[in-house]
Design a protein around this motif. Structure first.
Motif, short mmCIF file in Angstrom:
data_model
loop_
_atom_site.label_atom_id
_atom_site.label_comp_id
_atom_site.label_asym_id
_atom_site.label_seq_id
_atom_site.Cartn_x
_atom_site.Cartn_y
_atom_site.Cartn_z
N GLY A 99 0.80 -1.22 0.00
CA GLY A 99 0.00 0.00 0.00
C GLY A 99 0.82 1.26 0.00
O GLY A 99 0.49 2.23 -0.69
N LYS A 100 1.93 1.25 0.76
CA LYS A 100 2.76 2.45 0.85
C LYS A 100 4.16 2.17 0.33
O LYS A 100 4.30 1.84 -0.84
N TYR A 114 2.95 -1.13 -5.93
CA TYR A 114 3.34 -0.52 -4.66
C TYR A 114 3.28 1.00 -4.75
O TYR A 114 3.21 1.58 -5.84
N GLY A 115 3.31 1.63 -3.55
CA GLY A 115 3.25 3.09 -3.50
C GLY A 115 4.57 3.71 -3.87
O GLY A 115 4.69 4.44 -4.86
N GLU A 116 5.61 3.43 -3.09
CA GLU A 116 6.96 3.91 -3.35
C GLU A 116 7.93 2.73 -3.22
O GLU A 116 7.63 1.74 -2.57
N VAL A 128 4.37 -1.69 -11.09
CA VAL A 128 3.61 -0.44 -11.09
C VAL A 128 3.83 0.27 -9.76
O VAL A 128 3.49 -0.26 -8.69
N ALA A 129 4.42 1.46 -9.81
CA ALA A 129 4.67 2.26 -8.61
C ALA A 129 3.91 3.58 -8.73
O ALA A 129 4.05 4.28 -9.72
N ARG A 130 3.11 3.89 -7.70
CA ARG A 130 2.31 5.12 -7.75
C ARG A 130 3.13 6.35 -7.37
O ARG A 130 2.71 7.46 -7.64
N GLY A 131 4.26 6.16 -6.74
CA GLY A 131 5.08 7.28 -6.30
C GLY A 131 6.50 7.17 -6.80
O GLY A 131 6.76 6.71 -7.91
N GLU A 132 7.46 7.58 -5.96
CA GLU A 132 8.86 7.62 -6.34
C GLU A 132 9.52 6.25 -6.18
O GLU A 132 9.25 5.53 -5.24
N VAL A 133 10.37 5.94 -7.13
CA VAL A 133 11.12 4.68 -7.10
C VAL A 133 12.61 4.98 -7.01
O VAL A 133 13.16 5.64 -7.89
#
Length: 367
Positions: A99-100, A114-116, A128-133
């Motif tokens: 989730g995060k 994942y989120g990050e 698939v990452a919703r934020g920074e990788v």
């Protein structure tokens, strides 16, 4: 009809599941004291219905596990579902869902979502990452990230809003702004590129000084149509496109000397050196082909050094020497050049290969 001797028959399945639930219940006291989560699938596990609220050091699930936080390693035959953070490595036969933030590496047979990310993510199909990788994404098909500070490697596509790293894809890379290198089998698309774009065919960007592709559509770059002729009397209509330094070449033409092998095609790469208001040096590496669409062929690769003089803002004349390699098995192809630096023909083949010095020149209309 149910086979009573078959180990997975109906009654035995029910007994197995009942036994597993008892095992999980009996194991729960020990597991909670050591923060170990063990089970089949939610809620049949040592954490039971409270699993989404729990933090674990180790999680092992035959099918799928659910938790709030994973501080250590997690294994699942199908999927790991972590509602918040995952600090350790996550292994799943099908997918990991974080989730995060995922600090540890992610390994999934199909997908990681994942989120990050703070480490590597490896998936058979997609990451698939919703934020920074801040790490590397490797996927058989596609990688998607909002902000990228690491590499993306995908069999088909990489997509990132902003990147401070490199993208490598079998087909397409897409980024808004990228500080790194884009390498794609077919096409790269970006807005601002501080690095190189290398594509098997097309590069698209608002600004990219070093695109390497046959077609380069760069908004602040240069495009031109050229008409040229070389020592073999092959005339070419050529489209050149690229950035301030590198450009791609794609052309079609007609040979005025031959009677059969007359249709020509050319592709290659070039670079501008010593640019000024009136002069620059164009260095090009091209491959061309003469064809009659029947048996036989004529192939030529050339290294060209072409001084160019500008006659105003949109017109340029050029001409210079070329170093050429040819390979042909046609009569007309063998007669196109008779003065060779070196030529050879294998005993088991009728193909003539040669090296020779040539020349060419023409005019560019720049736009």
């Amino acid at each position: 009809m149910i086979n009573k001797n078959y180990p997975f028959s109906g009654p035995r399945i029910l007994r197995s599941l009942f036994f597993l639930s008892l095992l999980c219940t009996g194991f729960s006291g020990f597991a909670q004291s050591h923060k170990i989560h063990f089970g089949l699938i939610y809620p049949v596990s040592s954490n039971g219905v409270h699993a989404p609220l729990d933090t674990n050091n180790v999680s092992i699930h035959l099918i799928a596990g659910v938790s709030s936080v994973e501080k250590g390693v997690a294994f699942a035959g199908l999927a790991n579902i972590v509602l918040n953070q995952a600090y350790g490595p996550q292994f799943a036969g099908f997918s990991n869902h974080i989730g995060k933030k995922a600090t540890g590496p992610l390994f999934a047979g199909f997908a990681n979502v994942y989120g990050e990310g703070g480490s590597a993510a490896l998936a058979g199909f997609a990451n698939v990452a919703r934020g920074e990788v801040k790490g590397t994404q490797l996927a058989g098909f596609a990688n998607i990230a909002k902000n990228l500070k690491g590499g993306q490697f995908a069999g088909f596509a990489n997509i990132a809003a902003n990147g401070n790293a490199s993208q490598f894809a079998g087909f397409i890379n897409v980024a808004k702004d990228i500080k790194g290198t884009q390498i794609a089998g077919f096409i790269n698309v970006a807005r601002k590129v501080k690095g190189a774009q290398i594509a098997g065919f097309i590069n698209v960007a608002d600004s990219s000084d070093c695109p390497i592709g046959i077609l380069n559509f760069v908004k602040n770059g240069e495009k031109s149509l050229g008409l040229s002729i070389d020592e073999s009397q092959t005339t070419m209509l050529t489209f050149r496109s690229g950035g301030k330094v590198l450009y791609g070449i794609l052309g079609i033409g007609y040979n005025l000397k031959n009677k059969k092998e007359v249709y020509a095609a050319e592709a290659g790469f070039g670079a501008h050196f010593f640019p000024s208001n009136v002069f620059r040096l164009n260095v090009e590496l091209t491959a061309s082909h003469l064809e009659d669409f029947k048996a036989g062929d004529y192939f030529k690769s050339s290294f060209k050094v072409l001084p160019a003089f500008k006659l105003g803002k949109h017109l340029e004349v050029f001409g210079g020497p070329s170093f050429n390699y040819t390979s042909t098995n046609t009569t007309e192809g063998k007669l196109l050049h008779t003065q060779h630096l070196h030529s050879w023909q294998n005993k088991w083949s009728d193909r003539l290969q040669s090296l020779y010095i040539g020349y060419g020149g023409g005019v560019h209309v720049i736009f």
